[in-house]
Design a protein around this motif. Structure first.
Motif, PDB file in Angstrom:
ATOM      1  N   LEU A  33      -0.216  -9.937  31.817  1.00  0.00           N
ATOM      2  CA  LEU A  33      -0.849  -9.158  33.574  1.00  0.00           C
ATOM      3  C   LEU A  33      -1.520  -9.382  33.846  1.00  0.00           C
ATOM      4  N   LYS A  34      -2.004  -9.002  35.314  1.00  0.00           N
ATOM      5  CA  LYS A  34      -3.072  -9.676  35.517  1.00  0.00           C
ATOM      6  C   LYS A  34      -3.774  -8.173  34.919  1.00  0.00           C
ATOM      7  N   THR A  35      -4.026  -7.116  34.504  1.00  0.00           N
ATOM      8  CA  THR A  35      -4.507  -6.313  34.527  1.00  0.00           C
ATOM      9  C   THR A  35      -4.291  -5.381  33.208  1.00  0.00           C
ATOM     10  N   ALA A  36      -5.468  -4.993  32.701  1.00  0.00           N
ATOM     11  CA  ALA A  36      -5.652  -3.733  31.701  1.00  0.00           C
ATOM     12  C   ALA A  36      -5.777  -2.647  32.345  1.00  0.00           C
ATOM     13  N   ASP A  37      -5.218  -1.738  33.006  1.00  0.00           N
ATOM     14  CA  ASP A  37      -6.064  -0.417  33.545  1.00  0.00           C
ATOM     15  C   ASP A  37      -4.804   0.120  32.800  1.00  0.00           C
ATOM     16  N   PRO A  38      -5.227   1.597  32.136  1.00  0.00           N
ATOM     17  CA  PRO A  38      -4.793   1.961  31.585  1.00  0.00           C
ATOM     18  C   PRO A  38      -3.887   3.344  32.477  1.00  0.00           C
ATOM     19  N   LEU A  39      -4.179   2.961  33.897  1.00  0.00           N
ATOM     20  CA  LEU A  39      -3.236   3.705  34.716  1.00  0.00           C
ATOM     21  C   LEU A  39      -1.820   3.237  36.037  1.00  0.00           C
ATOM     22  N   ASP A  40      -2.248   1.749  34.923  1.00  0.00           N
ATOM     23  CA  ASP A  40      -0.866   1.294  35.647  1.00  0.00           C
ATOM     24  C   ASP A  40       0.360   1.118  34.727  1.00  0.00           C
ATOM     25  N   PHE A 100       0.977  -0.767   0.054  1.00  0.00           N
ATOM     26  CA  PHE A 100      -0.071   0.267  -0.793  1.00  0.00           C
ATOM     27  C   PHE A 100       1.203   1.368   0.201  1.00  0.00           C
ATOM     28  N   ARG A 101       2.004   0.842   0.039  1.00  0.00           N
ATOM     29  CA  ARG A 101       2.825   2.420   0.729  1.00  0.00           C
ATOM     30  C   ARG A 101       2.761   3.475  -0.530  1.00  0.00           C
ATOM     31  N   PRO A 102       3.939   2.951  -2.135  1.00  0.00           N
ATOM     32  CA  PRO A 102       3.304   3.535  -2.569  1.00  0.00           C
ATOM     33  C   PRO A 102       2.156   4.811  -3.103  1.00  0.00           C
ATOM     34  N   TYR A 103       1.083   4.123  -2.569  1.00  0.00           N
ATOM     35  CA  TYR A 103       0.168   4.173  -3.035  1.00  0.00           C
ATOM     36  C   TYR A 103       0.230   5.080  -1.709  1.00  0.00           C
ATOM     37  N   GLY A 104       0.232   6.058  -1.051  1.00  0.00           N
ATOM     38  CA  GLY A 104       0.276   6.619   0.036  1.00  0.00           C
ATOM     39  C   GLY A 104      -1.218   6.303   0.713  1.00  0.00           C
ATOM     40  N   ILE A 105      -1.151   5.004   1.331  1.00  0.00           N
ATOM     41  CA  ILE A 105      -2.264   4.107   2.018  1.00  0.00           C
ATOM     42  C   ILE A 105      -1.563   3.669   3.359  1.00  0.00           C
ATOM     43  N   LYS A 106      -1.881   4.358   4.596  1.00  0.00           N
ATOM     44  CA  LYS A 106      -0.865   3.906   5.919  1.00  0.00           C
ATOM     45  C   LYS A 106      -1.782   2.588   5.942  1.00  0.00           C
ATOM     46  N   VAL A 107      -1.021   2.131   7.059  1.00  0.00           N
ATOM     47  CA  VAL A 107      -2.327   0.762   7.775  1.00  0.00           C
ATOM     48  C   VAL A 107      -2.150   1.145   9.377  1.00  0.00           C
ATOM     49  N   TYR A 108      -4.043   0.703   9.711  1.00  0.00           N
ATOM     50  CA  TYR A 108      -3.572   0.835  11.290  1.00  0.00           C
ATOM     51  C   TYR A 108      -4.358  -0.471  11.538  1.00  0.00           C
ATOM     52  N   LEU A 109      -4.001  -0.281  13.064  1.00  0.00           N
ATOM     53  CA  LEU A 109      -4.729  -1.620  13.107  1.00  0.00           C
ATOM     54  C   LEU A 109      -5.551  -1.834  14.277  1.00  0.00           C
ATOM     55  N   SER A 110      -7.187  -2.194  14.709  1.00  0.00           N
ATOM     56  CA  SER A 110      -7.785  -2.394  15.536  1.00  0.00           C
ATOM     57  C   SER A 110      -7.082  -2.994  16.919  1.00  0.00           C
ATOM     58  N   ALA A 111      -7.129  -2.472  18.205  1.00  0.00           N
ATOM     59  CA  ALA A 111      -6.675  -2.912  19.400  1.00  0.00           C
ATOM     60  C   ALA A 111      -7.619  -3.258  20.110  1.00  0.00           C
ATOM     61  N   ARG A 112      -6.936  -4.631  20.864  1.00  0.00           N
ATOM     62  CA  ARG A 112      -7.910  -4.894  21.607  1.00  0.00           C
ATOM     63  C   ARG A 112      -7.728  -4.873  23.136  1.00  0.00           C
ATOM     64  N   PHE A 113      -8.475  -4.019  23.834  1.00  0.00           N
ATOM     65  CA  PHE A 113      -7.578  -2.939  25.136  1.00  0.00           C
ATOM     66  C   PHE A 113      -7.634  -4.313  25.842  1.00  0.00           C
ATOM     67  N   SER A 114      -7.324  -5.405  26.079  1.00  0.00           N
ATOM     68  CA  SER A 114      -7.739  -6.098  27.257  1.00  0.00           C
ATOM     69  C   SER A 114      -5.764  -6.875  26.352  1.00  0.00           C
ATOM     70  N   ALA A 115      -5.594  -6.687  25.777  1.00  0.00           N
ATOM     71  CA  ALA A 115      -4.266  -7.941  25.303  1.00  0.00           C
ATOM     72  C   ALA A 115      -2.774  -7.659  26.363  1.00  0.00           C
ATOM     73  N   PRO A 116      -2.717  -6.528  26.603  1.00  0.00           N
ATOM     74  CA  PRO A 116      -1.788  -7.285  28.336  1.00  0.00           C
ATOM     75  C   PRO A 116      -1.900  -8.413  29.018  1.00  0.00           C
ATOM     76  N   ILE A 117      -3.341  -8.261  29.313  1.00  0.00           N
ATOM     77  CA  ILE A 117      -3.347  -9.771  29.498  1.00  0.00           C
ATOM     78  C   ILE A 117      -3.468 -10.670  28.973  1.00  0.00           C
ATOM     79  N   GLU A 118      -3.734 -11.134  28.144  1.00  0.00           N
ATOM     80  CA  GLU A 118      -4.456 -11.866  27.118  1.00  0.00           C
ATOM     81  C   GLU A 118      -3.178 -12.360  26.005  1.00  0.00           C
ATOM     82  N   LEU A 119      -2.050 -11.062  25.912  1.00  0.00           N
ATOM     83  CA  LEU A 119      -0.090 -11.432  25.230  1.00  0.00           C
ATOM     84  C   LEU A 119       0.126 -11.230  26.800  1.00  0.00           C
ATOM     85  N   GLY A 120       0.185 -10.564  26.949  1.00  0.00           N
ATOM     86  CA  GLY A 120       1.337  -9.901  27.573  1.00  0.00           C
ATOM     87  C   GLY A 120       1.513 -10.809  29.396  1.00  0.00           C
TER      88      GLY A 120
END
Length: 698
Positions: A260-267, A238-258
């Motif tokens: 962690l015991k929490t996904a609290d944004p202030l942690d 896509f890059r030559p056509y001026g198109i950037k790629v974005y991803l939808s992010a699952r907010f609880s990914a730090p628990i599921e992938l990382g």
């Protein structure tokens, strides 16, 4: 021998006859590049520069010019060379052209004399602008323009113009009606399907500069190393056509992938995890656009799970991508049980108090209306209510509530209706369009050969891109552009005539006079105004129409939910009184008697029946128009459209009859004189089931 000669002559007649259309399957979209009757075949394309973007711009022009040129035997016209070059070039600078106002993406196309020779100059302040200009020049030629004394210039009015793909990793597209996902995650990153390049070409041709690859109902797997590599492979295409790629992010990914015991944004550990994950993504995709987030809506995790605000969650993610120039698009679609009084009020209630509290690289993404992509909704009250926060509007290009892929519904008028709405936030003229930093469209693209499920669905993808570039464009003018590039010249006027009122027809036979969300639940296919037994009140269509013996409609005045108070005072004053509320939105804001006199002189009940019948009548008219065009349309595209129009007329009648059968069971009224009774009784309509409707993952 004579028989063979006759067969040969018959074959030649088919080839040469101007009334027999060539076979097409819709794959080429609006980039068909069919002959316009002028010999452009000897035009030279001179790209001054070797960047990938300039290279693809030149290749597109060569492809387009070759296709648009008339067949051999047509006299060649005088056609100067086409020169592609950025405005920083010394020769261009010497011309003193008005390139400064073009910004980073605008373009200028002009007939000039460059170093002593006449040329058609395509220039811009960046190679991306030159690419957009190249497509604009092709559009100009496809729609009847010439290279003689050409003078075109345009700059996008909205910076961020993004497609949201609700594509799941298993290939199913949520609310998708054009087949499986375009992304073959299984064969990525190794195999680059040529369709990926054609997808990028199509988006660049209408100015789309970003794409979100995965569903907002995201899986954490999208952020793992294997899937980052797959996204990187698409980003490379896509890059030559001026198109950037974005991803939808699952907010609880730090628990599921990382782990962690929490996904609290202030942690601090959560913030560190997201920073490390962002760094990992940017190593693979240096120009990664950032994250789209659906949080605390329809069961998705989010910061409110930890008693934090949406600003807390968005700002934590924004800090992770800020060093790389990334952004966070944080959706304001918060559909939960936290505001039982009126679902339409919830987003405003949660987000208005946060105005000015979001980081500078957060954009709050707001649906065009306060509920959910209905055939018609008033503009969302958040537009104009958050002056200190960048906002982007979210439209649905895929027709979840407008007949899926089989109903012809041109959405340009829907887009324009919202974009032109005056919020009155800063006095008259404070349109929704003027509040926007971005525009997102939920894509209607899949693996179907025609990309969008039907030829006419392609027009909605096209209209979204063109109107994201310039929200002031007239939707009928956009329809004419699309039709001119999709069909032969003789078809433009009748095709646009079909398209112009098609969305209004859908409103008429589905949700007239401000009704909303009366579709069957879950799959949203077909009528279901009687549904009343689901667990949460706002899951039930009866919640939205409030029909009873006395009247119909949702009271959003001070005597009801008072949702009208969320609009600016001048708008609220107009909407408070049924007499000054536009009739097209009457039942959205007011519960009114069935016998209420309408502007037509009919009662509300008779007016509802009239709208249902008008919608069916419009579809019947489209069928007649399309039938008359058969000799001028290729067989494949004609037949599919004809079949779908027949489906649409049948289902429009279903909508009308099922709705009237239910309303009569509530109000006890007879149909107006001359109105046809429903084909079946209410029990028959209520008994219909569609367990495997498309676009509804189970």
């Amino acid at each position: 021998m004579r028989a063979l000669v006759r067969l040969w002559l018959a074959a030649m007649m088919l080839v040469l006859s101007p009334t027999i259309a060539q076979a097409e399957d819709g794959y080429d979209l609006w980039m068909r590049y069919r002959s316009v009757g002028t010999n452009l075949g000897f035009v030279t394309i001179d790209a001054r520069g070797t960047t990938p973007t300039l290279t693809v711009a030149a290749a597109e022009l060569r492809r387009g010019i070759a296709g648009l040129s008339a067949p051999a035997g047509v006299a060649q016209t005088a056609t100067p060379a086409i020169v592609l070059v950025t405005a920083a070039d010394r020769d261009v600078t010497a011309l003193h052209l008005p390139t400064a106002p073009l910004g980073d993406e605008g373009y200028l196309i002009r007939s000039v004399t460059l170093k002593g020779r006449p040329v058609t100059l395509v220039t811009a302040n960046s190679d991306r602008g030159v690419l957009y200009g190249s497509f604009a020049l092709l559009r100009h030629l496809q729609t009847g323009g010439s290279l003689d004394r050409v003078d075109l210039s345009s700059t996008p009015r909205i910076k961020l113009r993004v497609l949201n793909h609700w594509d799941n990793l298993d290939g199913v597209v949520e609310r998708g009606y054009a087949g499986q996902s375009l992304w073959d995650w299984w064969t990525l990153p190794d195999f680059h399907d040529p369709r990926y390049t054609d997808y990028a070409r199509a988006n660049a041709s209408i100015g789309i500069n970003g794409t979100v690859l995965n569903n907002v109902n995201a899986k954490a797997d999208s952020l793992t190393a294997p899937y980052i590599a797959k996204a990187a492979a698409l980003a490379d295409v896509f890059r030559p056509y001026g198109i950037k790629v974005y991803l939808s992010a699952r907010f609880s990914a730090p628990i599921e992938l990382g782990g962690l015991k929490t996904a609290d944004p202030l942690d601090p550990a959560v913030a560190a995890w997201w920073k490390a994950k962002s760094d990992e993504i940017y190593r693979a995709i240096p120009d990664f656009g950032g994250f789209l987030v659906k949080a605390n809506s329809e069961g998705q995790p989010g910061p409110r799970d930890y008693h934090r605000s949406h600003a807390d969650g968005a700002n934590m993610l924004a800090a992770a991508v800020r060093p790389h120039g990334g952004i966070v698009m944080w959706r304001a679609f918060v559909y939960a049980e936290t505001d039982p009084e009126d679902r339409a009020k919830q987003a405003y209630t949660e987000f208005k108090p946060l105005d000015g509290k979001f980081a500078s690289n957060v954009i709050v993404q707001v649906k065009n209306g306060a509920i959910d992509f209905q055939p018609r909704e008033p503009f969302h009250p958040l537009f104009g209510a958050m002056p200190k926060t960048p906002l982007m509007i979210e439209f649905q290009i895929t027709k979840e509530y407008l007949g899926f892929a089989t109903h012809l519904a041109y959405l340009g008028p829907l887009f324009a209706e919202t974009l032109e709405s005056d919020t009155m936030a800063k006095g008259p003229g404070s349109t929704v369009a003027k509040q926007l930093s971005g525009m997102a469209g939920v894509a209607n693209i899949g693996r179907d050969r025609d990309w969008a499920g039907s030829t006419f669905n392609q027009a909605n993808w096209y209209a979204f891109g063109r109107m994201a570039w310039d929200p002031t464009l007239d939707p009928d003018a956009v329809a004419r552009e699309w039709a001119a590039m999709t069909f032969s010249p003789a078809l433009v006027a009748p095709v646009v005539a079909m398209m112009s009122g098609s969305r209004e027809a859908v409103v008429d036979y589905m949700t007239p006079l401000g009704l909303a969300h009366v579709m069957a639940t879950g799959h949203h296919y077909g009528p279901g105004p009687w549904v009343a037994d689901l667990k949460r009140p706002e899951w039930n269509p009866v919640y939205y129409h409030k029909a009873d013996k006395a009247g119909i409609g949702f009271d959003r005045t001070v005597t009801g939910s008072n949702a009208i108070a969320q609009y600016a005072p001048p708008v609220a004053r107009r909407l408070t009184d049924p007499a000054t509320t536009p009739e097209r939105e009457l039942l959205w804001f007011h519960h009114v008697p069935w016998t209420r006199p309408m502007a037509s002189g009919r009662t509300l009940w008779a007016e509802l029946v009239h709208h249902y019948d008008s919608g069916i009548g419009y579809v019947a008219g489209m069928r007649r128009q399309w039938d008359a065009l058969r000799p001028q349309v290729d067989a494949e595209r004609w037949q599919k459209t004809a079949t779908y129009l027949a489906v649409q007329e049948r289902e429009a009648s279903w909508w009308r009859d099922a709705s009237l059968a239910y309303w009569m069971s509530i109000n006890g009224l007879s149909l107006p004189t001359g109105a046809a009774p429903p084909a079946h009784d209410l029990a028959w309509y209520e008994a219909q089931r569609f367990p495997h409707a498309p676009g509804n993952p189970q």
